[in-house]
Motif scaffolding. Sequence first.
Motif, short mmCIF file in Angstrom:
data_model
loop_
_atom_site.label_atom_id
_atom_site.label_comp_id
_atom_site.label_asym_id
_atom_site.label_seq_id
_atom_site.Cartn_x
_atom_site.Cartn_y
_atom_site.Cartn_z
N ALA A 70 -0.34 12.14 11.53
CA ALA A 70 -1.04 10.87 11.30
C ALA A 70 -0.32 10.15 10.17
O ALA A 70 0.14 10.79 9.21
N TYR A 71 -0.20 8.84 10.30
CA TYR A 71 0.44 8.02 9.26
C TYR A 71 -0.61 7.05 8.73
O TYR A 71 -0.95 6.07 9.37
N LEU A 72 -1.14 7.36 7.54
CA LEU A 72 -2.26 6.62 6.97
C LEU A 72 -1.75 5.60 5.95
O LEU A 72 -1.18 5.98 4.92
N PRO A 73 -1.94 4.28 6.22
CA PRO A 73 -1.50 3.27 5.27
C PRO A 73 -2.58 2.98 4.21
O PRO A 73 -3.77 2.92 4.53
N THR A 74 -2.15 2.82 2.97
CA THR A 74 -3.05 2.44 1.89
C THR A 74 -2.40 1.33 1.08
O THR A 74 -1.17 1.29 0.95
N VAL A 75 -3.20 0.42 0.54
CA VAL A 75 -2.68 -0.67 -0.28
C VAL A 75 -3.42 -0.70 -1.62
O VAL A 75 -4.51 -0.15 -1.76
N GLY A 76 -2.79 -1.35 -2.60
CA GLY A 76 -3.35 -1.39 -3.94
C GLY A 76 -2.98 -0.15 -4.74
O GLY A 76 -3.57 0.11 -5.79
N THR A 77 -2.00 0.62 -4.26
CA THR A 77 -1.54 1.82 -4.95
C THR A 77 -0.01 1.81 -4.94
O THR A 77 0.61 0.84 -4.51
N ASP A 78 0.60 2.89 -5.39
CA ASP A 78 2.06 3.01 -5.35
C ASP A 78 2.53 3.81 -4.14
O ASP A 78 3.70 4.15 -4.03
N THR A 79 1.62 4.15 -3.25
CA THR A 79 1.96 4.84 -2.00
C THR A 79 1.46 4.01 -0.83
O THR A 79 0.26 3.78 -0.71
N LEU A 80 2.37 3.59 0.04
CA LEU A 80 1.97 2.75 1.17
C LEU A 80 1.56 3.58 2.38
O LEU A 80 0.59 3.25 3.07
N ILE A 81 2.29 4.65 2.66
CA ILE A 81 2.01 5.48 3.83
C ILE A 81 2.00 6.95 3.42
O ILE A 81 2.90 7.41 2.72
N THR A 82 0.99 7.66 3.88
CA THR A 82 0.94 9.11 3.73
C THR A 82 1.01 9.74 5.11
O THR A 82 0.17 9.43 5.97
N ALA A 83 2.02 10.57 5.34
CA ALA A 83 2.14 11.30 6.60
C ALA A 83 1.35 12.59 6.49
O ALA A 83 1.54 13.37 5.54
N ILE A 84 0.45 12.82 7.44
CA ILE A 84 -0.47 13.96 7.39
C ILE A 84 -0.26 14.84 8.61
O ILE A 84 -0.24 14.35 9.74
#
Length: 207
Positions: A70-84
Amino acid sequence: AVAGAVELYIGRPSTTNGSLLVLAGANMPDGTQHGNTLYQLNEADGVSRWNRPVPDGVSTMSPGSNGAHAYLPTVGTDTLITAIDGNTSGTVFTYAQTTQPLAWTLAPSYSGSTLFFFAGTNGDEVHAASGVDGHRMWARPRVGLQSSTPTVDNQYLYYLAGGTIQILDRNTGDTVGSIVDPDADGTPMPGSQTVAIGSHGNLVSHA
């Protein structure tokens, strides 16, 4: 339930390893998200295989998937995508990118072991990165800030830019051309839309 929430939501599902990936959470009065959790549910009976909470205050969107991760995008942080990892829920890699809380990006597209997505501080760039280890392959400025997910075929990447469909070389990110929408009203951000590839080598989009 999340105390004080103004809205509870369930995001668009994705699939991996015979399961559904579903993001659920709550929007708060101050515009932040709380209680966000990514769930993996068995497709056959809906039983939860695992869940992975997202820290409160981190804005996230529905995930993409390559069938295994899974590729989870997040914004407002220093990590845009976390691969799970789809089997263990553990982190495979993270894609570093500092973004503003309202950056215009959605789930990445996956093709040929590569992720394609909007990045940059405001979502004002197009990036390509390895879907295996997250290393950046190329990055280019994009036209407009329409909320969308890139569409990819064997040669090109396509994305909507208000009154045009932009066409990039998928291997280099170089601009190949654009297609003008004669019916567009000039609105730079007309809502979340994505180009579809038709069965006759044509492109389909909503004007």
